[in-house]
Scaffold this motif. Structure first.
Motif, mmCIF file in Angstrom:
data_model
loop_
_atom_site.group_PDB
_atom_site.id
_atom_site.type_symbol
_atom_site.label_atom_id
_atom_site.label_comp_id
_atom_site.label_asym_id
_atom_site.label_seq_id
_atom_site.Cartn_x
_atom_site.Cartn_y
_atom_site.Cartn_z
ATOM 1 N N THR A 257 0.733 -1.223 0.129
ATOM 2 C CA THR A 257 0.060 0.104 -0.022
ATOM 3 C C THR A 257 0.863 1.272 0.150
ATOM 4 N N LEU A 258 0.357 2.254 -0.433
ATOM 5 C CA LEU A 258 0.884 3.676 -0.614
ATOM 6 C C LEU A 258 -0.201 4.523 -0.072
ATOM 7 N N ASP A 259 0.189 5.414 0.784
ATOM 8 C CA ASP A 259 -0.744 6.537 1.155
ATOM 9 C C ASP A 259 -0.452 7.764 0.414
ATOM 10 N N LEU A 260 -1.481 8.334 -0.291
ATOM 11 C CA LEU A 260 -1.429 9.477 -1.126
ATOM 12 C C LEU A 260 -2.095 10.619 -0.551
ATOM 13 N N THR A 261 -1.707 11.851 -0.261
ATOM 14 C CA THR A 261 -2.077 12.864 -0.008
ATOM 15 C C THR A 261 -2.270 14.065 -0.829
ATOM 16 N N PHE A 262 -3.102 14.705 -1.220
ATOM 17 C CA PHE A 262 -3.151 15.802 -2.032
ATOM 18 C C PHE A 262 -3.431 17.185 -1.216
ATOM 19 N N ASP A 263 -3.050 18.294 -2.077
ATOM 20 C CA ASP A 263 -3.315 19.605 -1.408
ATOM 21 C C ASP A 263 -4.620 20.130 -1.841
ATOM 22 N N ALA A 264 -4.967 21.195 -1.601
ATOM 23 C CA ALA A 264 -6.275 22.017 -1.714
ATOM 24 C C ALA A 264 -6.122 22.183 -3.477
ATOM 25 N N ASN A 265 -5.330 22.154 -4.009
ATOM 26 C CA ASN A 265 -5.115 22.510 -5.517
ATOM 27 C C ASN A 265 -5.180 21.246 -6.565
ATOM 28 N N GLY A 266 -5.213 19.899 -5.865
ATOM 29 C CA GLY A 266 -5.194 18.754 -6.326
ATOM 30 C C GLY A 266 -3.984 18.217 -6.694
ATOM 31 N N LYS A 267 -2.976 18.767 -6.175
ATOM 32 C CA LYS A 267 -1.535 18.114 -6.602
ATOM 33 C C LYS A 267 -1.169 17.416 -5.516
#
Length: 436
Positions: A257-267
């Motif tokens: 597994t890999l945790d992916l986190t995005f910022d408020a701009n979708g990046k």
């Protein structure tokens, strides 16, 4: 004296006829260069001679000069046929291990029984070894070697890297990652797959599953190969620590597994780059068990748009067969295999000379360097003053048949005129001998 003068004229006319006839005879010879007979007058010099009343002693052949201007190009269906568009010569050797080099403009090449590229006389086309960057390893005449087209199958290459470009929908409802089941589409949000290869070239399916967690802008990615998830411990390249299925359970490392986190701009915010290593794959077929597949994303976003995979590539290849041979304008010879791999086999060596007309003819439209020509200056085609390579083309003879036929008539008239001079001299001497 007049007999000798007329005889020299006959000999010169005969030489002109011979050169013209040779040009006409080779009008269809690939790579042939026409010749031109050049003549000079003959005078006997003496410190007591009177230049105002001196009569010449006839004519002599000064040289038979070859004309190295470009011939026409004929298109063929053979990729090994090559024509030089510009200056230069192909470098040849009569034996595979010989350092003796000859030079030619005739590019009608084929394969011998061992896969070497040769001309009709069995001489070997010489090439430079090519580096990974596509440049010659050494621009030396003695460093050239015969070009051989491999008969073997393309060597398989195991997958080392998978890269993708995709968008994860921002409005996807959250799910429980702990409930993920690859056989149940309701437990994950999106998925995509790509074919990868082990060290033996056997294909396998790598599937990436994306689960939107209950927290905004957070996703988990699961990677399965052939439906199996117990393929080794996963480490996060940023921290070097195992990626755990359950953070509270230090042994839960087999589900990749890999945790992916995005910022408020979708990046993508973390990890950056979004990448994991799958270690210790075992496909139970005798392939390399230490294979590592690096899964990354060139571009992954979370925009308010549908799930979309812009690109998903991998760098592995299965076993392949030779399907095509290409020769580029810069002389690079590349073999294409059915598995999509391209192997650069070498770069065609090309040579030029300070004085091309000083080259020694050895027949079969080949030349050898001499003191008059200077040493061969070798280089890569389409660089400097060297011409480029036109594949599937042949350079035709540069003989102009119309001009040669006119020259043939002129040489014939000269021969007749000098023969007439001999006849007149003979008549005059006969007249003198009959005086009583």
């Amino acid at each position: 004296m007049s007999f000798n003068i007329a005889l020299s004229g006959v000999n010169a006319a005969q030489k002109d006829l011979d050169v013209t006839a040779n040009n006409i005879a080779n009008v269809n010879t690939v790579g042939f260069k026409e010749s031109r007979a050049e003549f000079a007058d003959v005078y006997s010099n003496s410190i007591f001679s009177n230049a105002r009343t001196q009569v010449g002693s006839g004519v002599q052949t000064a040289t038979v000069a070859q004309q190295f201007h470009q011939g026409g190009r004929l298109s063929t269906n053979n990729a090994l046929d090559m024509a030089i568009n510009g200056n230069g010569f192909f470098v040849m050797s009569n034996e595979s291990g010989s350092t003796d080099r000859t030079f030619t403009r005739a590019g009608a090449f084929s394969l011998d029984d061992q896969g070497f590229v040769v001309n009709s006389r069995g001489n070997y086309l010489q090439t430079f070894a090519v580096t990974e960057s596509g440049t010659p390893a050494s621009l030396s005449l003695n460093a050239t070697k015969p070009l051989q087209i491999p008969e073997r199958a393309g060597i398989p290459k195991q997958t080392d890297t998978v890269n993708g470009s995709m968008n994860l929908p921002a409005k996807t409802p959250g799910l429980d990652p702990a409930a993920f089941d690859p056989t149940d589409a309701k437990t994950y949000s999106s998925s995509t797959s790509v074919t990868i290869f082990d060290s033996l070239g056997e294909p396998h399916t790598l599937t990436q599953y994306f689960v939107k967690s209950g927290t905004d802008n957070e996703w988990q990615m699961f990677a399965y190969v052939d439906g199996q998830n117990a393929l080794g411990v996963v480490t996060d390249p940023d921290t070097g620590n195992p990626v755990l299925t359950d953070p509270a359970d230090p042994t839960s490392t087999t589900r990749r597994t890999l945790d992916l986190t995005f910022d408020a701009n979708g990046k993508i915010a973390s990890p950056d780059p979004a990448r994991i290593d799958t270690i210790g794959l075992d496909f139970e077929n005798g392939s390399d068990t230490a294979q590592v597949i690096d899964i990354g994303f060139d571009s992954i976003t979370q925009f308010s748009a549908p799930f979309e995979v812009g690109r998903l590539t991998q760098d592995g290849a299965t076993v392949g067969r030779l399907t095509n041979i290409d020769v580029g304008p810069d002389g690079t010879v590349a073999a294409t295999y059915s598995n999509g791999t391209i192997e650069k086999l070498g770069i065609v060596a090309m040579a030029r000379f300070s004085n091309e007309q000083g080259l020694s003819q050895i027949g079969d439209t080949q030349w050898r360097e001499s003191l008059l020509s200077g040493e061969a200056i070798v280089g890569q085609p389409n660089t400097g003053t060297l011409g480029k390579i036109d594949s599937s083309k042949l350079e035709q003879s540069n003989t102009n048949l119309t001009t040669e036929l006119v020259d043939l008539i002129t040489a014939q008239r000269n021969f007749q005129a000098n023969s007439r001079a001999l006849e007149v001299n003979s008549t005059l001497q006969q007249t003198i001998l009959q005086i009583r």
